[in-house]
Motif scaffolding. Structure first.
Motif, PDB file in Angstrom:
ATOM      1  N   TYR A  25       0.860  -1.181   0.000  1.00 24.51           N
ATOM      2  CA  TYR A  25       0.000   0.000   0.000  1.00 24.51           C
ATOM      3  C   TYR A  25       0.895   1.229   0.000  1.00 24.51           C
ATOM      4  O   TYR A  25       1.802   1.335   0.821  1.00 24.51           O
ATOM      5  CB  TYR A  25      -0.861  -0.009   1.257  1.00 24.51           C
ATOM      6  CG  TYR A  25      -1.674   1.244   1.511  1.00 24.51           C
ATOM      7  CD1 TYR A  25      -2.883   1.451   0.870  1.00 24.51           C
ATOM      8  CD2 TYR A  25      -1.241   2.191   2.438  1.00 24.51           C
ATOM      9  CE1 TYR A  25      -3.646   2.584   1.127  1.00 24.51           C
ATOM     10  CE2 TYR A  25      -1.997   3.332   2.701  1.00 24.51           C
ATOM     11  CZ  TYR A  25      -3.199   3.515   2.051  1.00 24.51           C
ATOM     12  OH  TYR A  25      -3.950   4.634   2.317  1.00 24.51           O
ATOM     13  N   TYR A  60      -4.511 -12.459   3.393  1.00 24.66           N
ATOM     14  CA  TYR A  60      -5.285 -11.659   4.346  1.00 24.66           C
ATOM     15  C   TYR A  60      -5.046 -10.156   4.172  1.00 24.66           C
ATOM     16  O   TYR A  60      -5.458  -9.368   5.018  1.00 24.66           O
ATOM     17  CB  TYR A  60      -4.929 -12.055   5.783  1.00 24.66           C
ATOM     18  CG  TYR A  60      -5.268 -13.487   6.123  1.00 24.66           C
ATOM     19  CD1 TYR A  60      -6.562 -13.859   6.455  1.00 24.66           C
ATOM     20  CD2 TYR A  60      -4.283 -14.476   6.097  1.00 24.66           C
ATOM     21  CE1 TYR A  60      -6.870 -15.172   6.768  1.00 24.66           C
ATOM     22  CE2 TYR A  60      -4.577 -15.790   6.400  1.00 24.66           C
ATOM     23  CZ  TYR A  60      -5.878 -16.132   6.732  1.00 24.66           C
ATOM     24  OH  TYR A  60      -6.179 -17.434   7.039  1.00 24.66           O
ATOM     25  N   LEU A  63      -5.289  -6.336   3.421  1.00 21.12           N
ATOM     26  CA  LEU A  63      -6.423  -5.419   3.347  1.00 21.12           C
ATOM     27  C   LEU A  63      -6.479  -4.770   1.965  1.00 21.12           C
ATOM     28  O   LEU A  63      -5.481  -4.689   1.251  1.00 21.12           O
ATOM     29  CB  LEU A  63      -6.316  -4.333   4.418  1.00 21.12           C
ATOM     30  CG  LEU A  63      -6.385  -4.788   5.879  1.00 21.12           C
ATOM     31  CD1 LEU A  63      -6.538  -3.575   6.786  1.00 21.12           C
ATOM     32  CD2 LEU A  63      -7.522  -5.773   6.128  1.00 21.12           C
ATOM     33  N   THR A  64      -7.664  -4.292   1.605  1.00 22.64           N
ATOM     34  CA  THR A  64      -7.843  -3.607   0.329  1.00 22.64           C
ATOM     35  C   THR A  64      -7.387  -2.152   0.454  1.00 22.64           C
ATOM     36  O   THR A  64      -7.172  -1.641   1.555  1.00 22.64           O
ATOM     37  CB  THR A  64      -9.318  -3.619  -0.088  1.00 22.64           C
ATOM     38  OG1 THR A  64     -10.073  -2.856   0.862  1.00 22.64           O
ATOM     39  CG2 THR A  64      -9.861  -5.043  -0.153  1.00 22.64           C
ATOM     40  N   LYS A  65      -7.304  -1.484  -0.679  1.00 22.34           N
ATOM     41  CA  LYS A  65      -6.973  -0.059  -0.698  1.00 22.34           C
ATOM     42  C   LYS A  65      -7.991   0.739   0.118  1.00 22.34           C
ATOM     43  O   LYS A  65      -7.623   1.601   0.914  1.00 22.34           O
ATOM     44  CB  LYS A  65      -6.921   0.422  -2.148  1.00 22.34           C
ATOM     45  CG  LYS A  65      -6.794   1.913  -2.350  1.00 22.34           C
ATOM     46  CD  LYS A  65      -6.734   2.214  -3.823  1.00 22.34           C
ATOM     47  CE  LYS A  65      -7.200   3.531  -4.295  1.00 22.34           C
ATOM     48  NZ  LYS A  65      -7.902   4.438  -3.463  1.00 22.34           N
ATOM     49  N   ALA A  66      -9.281   0.439  -0.042  1.00 19.27           N
ATOM     50  CA  ALA A  66     -10.322   1.174   0.686  1.00 19.27           C
ATOM     51  C   ALA A  66     -10.200   0.954   2.193  1.00 19.27           C
ATOM     52  O   ALA A  66     -10.367   1.891   2.986  1.00 19.27           O
ATOM     53  CB  ALA A  66     -11.703   0.745   0.201  1.00 19.27           C
ATOM     54  N   GLN A  67      -9.904  -0.271   2.604  1.00 18.33           N
ATOM     55  CA  GLN A  67      -9.740  -0.556   4.039  1.00 18.33           C
ATOM     56  C   GLN A  67      -8.536   0.179   4.611  1.00 18.33           C
ATOM     57  O   GLN A  67      -8.605   0.731   5.715  1.00 18.33           O
ATOM     58  CB  GLN A  67      -9.608  -2.064   4.260  1.00 18.33           C
ATOM     59  CG  GLN A  67     -10.894  -2.827   4.029  1.00 18.33           C
ATOM     60  CD  GLN A  67     -10.686  -4.329   4.041  1.00 18.33           C
ATOM     61  OE1 GLN A  67      -9.717  -4.851   3.471  1.00 18.33           O
ATOM     62  NE2 GLN A  67     -11.595  -5.053   4.687  1.00 18.33           N
ATOM     63  N   MET A  68      -7.438   0.213   3.862  1.00 18.42           N
ATOM     64  CA  MET A  68      -6.253   0.925   4.327  1.00 18.42           C
ATOM     65  C   MET A  68      -6.500   2.427   4.373  1.00 18.42           C
ATOM     66  O   MET A  68      -6.070   3.108   5.309  1.00 18.42           O
ATOM     67  CB  MET A  68      -5.055   0.605   3.437  1.00 18.42           C
ATOM     68  CG  MET A  68      -4.476  -0.784   3.638  1.00 18.42           C
ATOM     69  SD  MET A  68      -3.906  -1.068   5.339  1.00 18.42           S
ATOM     70  CE  MET A  68      -2.679   0.222   5.520  1.00 18.42           C
ATOM     71  N   ASP A  69      -7.218   2.966   3.391  1.00 16.98           N
ATOM     72  CA  ASP A  69      -7.541   4.388   3.406  1.00 16.98           C
ATOM     73  C   ASP A  69      -8.340   4.740   4.654  1.00 16.98           C
ATOM     74  O   ASP A  69      -8.113   5.774   5.287  1.00 16.98           O
ATOM     75  CB  ASP A  69      -8.347   4.771   2.164  1.00 16.98           C
ATOM     76  CG  ASP A  69      -7.498   4.847   0.909  1.00 16.98           C
ATOM     77  OD1 ASP A  69      -6.250   4.861   1.015  1.00 16.98           O
ATOM     78  OD2 ASP A  69      -8.087   4.888  -0.193  1.00 16.98           O
ATOM     79  N   THR A  70      -9.291   3.880   5.018  1.00 13.97           N
ATOM     80  CA  THR A  70     -10.106   4.119   6.219  1.00 13.97           C
ATOM     81  C   THR A  70      -9.242   4.146   7.460  1.00 13.97           C
ATOM     82  O   THR A  70      -9.392   5.010   8.337  1.00 13.97           O
ATOM     83  CB  THR A  70     -11.197   3.046   6.354  1.00 13.97           C
ATOM     84  OG1 THR A  70     -12.067   3.128   5.223  1.00 13.97           O
ATOM     85  CG2 THR A  70     -12.006   3.233   7.617  1.00 13.97           C
ATOM     86  N   ILE A  71      -8.300   3.199   7.562  1.00 12.25           N
ATOM     87  CA  ILE A  71      -7.389   3.162   8.710  1.00 12.25           C
ATOM     88  C   ILE A  71      -6.568   4.441   8.764  1.00 12.25           C
ATOM     89  O   ILE A  71      -6.455   5.089   9.808  1.00 12.25           O
ATOM     90  CB  ILE A  71      -6.467   1.933   8.635  1.00 12.25           C
ATOM     91  CG1 ILE A  71      -7.258   0.656   8.962  1.00 12.25           C
ATOM     92  CG2 ILE A  71      -5.281   2.076   9.589  1.00 12.25           C
ATOM     93  CD1 ILE A  71      -6.485  -0.620   8.779  1.00 12.25           C
ATOM     94  N   LEU A  76      -8.055  -2.946  14.862  1.00  8.45           N
ATOM     95  CA  LEU A  76      -8.904  -3.413  13.770  1.00  8.45           C
ATOM     96  C   LEU A  76     -10.321  -3.679  14.283  1.00  8.45           C
ATOM     97  O   LEU A  76     -10.519  -3.962  15.440  1.00  8.45           O
ATOM     98  CB  LEU A  76      -8.336  -4.695  13.151  1.00  8.45           C
ATOM     99  CG  LEU A  76      -6.957  -4.574  12.507  1.00  8.45           C
ATOM    100  CD1 LEU A  76      -6.483  -5.922  11.994  1.00  8.45           C
ATOM    101  CD2 LEU A  76      -6.985  -3.554  11.363  1.00  8.45           C
TER     102      LEU A  76
END
Length: 201
Positions: free
Chosen positions: A97, A174, A176-184, A201
């Motif tokens: 990422y 396992y 994470l997606t780009k969208a999940q990482m952006d949220t974090i 998480l």
């Protein structure tokens, strides 16, 4: 373990089945991970050469560049002008990422890298998170902000650059997606961290 800071910070992770837990200097074990930023000088704080370009960065086809207040700026002089850095000795086949906060007035200013995938700025004139998830096919990654315009160039601004090995962090399969990482990342006040930090998480 971060041996640079004082007091020295630590973060450890472990897996139970499909769940990942982390513990660090400041908190008890909980579901979470230790994220490590692989970008040296990712906060754009150092310009040891006093040349207007952050240490460990390079630029091409730019007419001017400046580093001030943890912000790298540049003005293009040709299409595909860019400024970026290299993250060396990465694992071929791992998912990474990359992200940066970018301010631009054009919707063809992008965050890209040397192994494919780009994300476009909207051209709003405001800072926006540009991010990608790529699989490394060589052992270097080069997160770079490009101005694709062929004319009409104005200043592009960059802050807080990140590169995280998702495969090493979450385990193969396992990631994470780009969208999940952006949220974090959007959960951080400045959308950035140096070296290693615990994320719930």
């Amino acid at each position: 373990v971060d041996n640079i800071s004082n007091p020295q910070y630590f973060c450890y992770m472990y897996r139970e089945g499909t769940d990942v837990y982390a513990v660090d200097s400041y908190s008890a074990p909980s579901k979470g991970v230790c994220l490590t930023n692989l970008v040296t000088n990712g906060d754009l704080s150092l310009d040891g050469n006093f040349d207007g370009l952050a240490d460990n960065w390079s630029a091409s086809n730019v007419v001017s560049k400046s580093l001030s207040n943890n912000t790298q700026s540049f003005i293009a002089s040709a299409s595909w002008a860019g400024a970026g850095t290299t993250v060396a000795s990465k694992v071929v086949g791992d998912s990474y990422y990359t992200s940066a906060l970018v301010r631009a007035s054009s919707n063809i200013v992008v965050l890209g890298n040397n192994v494919g995938s780009v994300t476009y700025h909207s051209g709003s004139g405001n800072y926006e998170r540009l991010s990608t998830v790529v699989v490394a096919n060589i052992n270097t990654l080069a997160p770079t902000i490009y101005d694709l315009r062929s004319s009409g160039w104005d200043t592009v601004y960059v802050r807080y650059v990140l590169c995280i090995d998702l495969t090493a962090t979450f385990g193969a399969g396992y990631e994470l997606t780009k969208a999940q990482m952006d949220t974090i990342m959007n959960g951080y006040s400045n959308n950035w961290f140096n070296i290693t930090t615990k994320v719930s998480l």
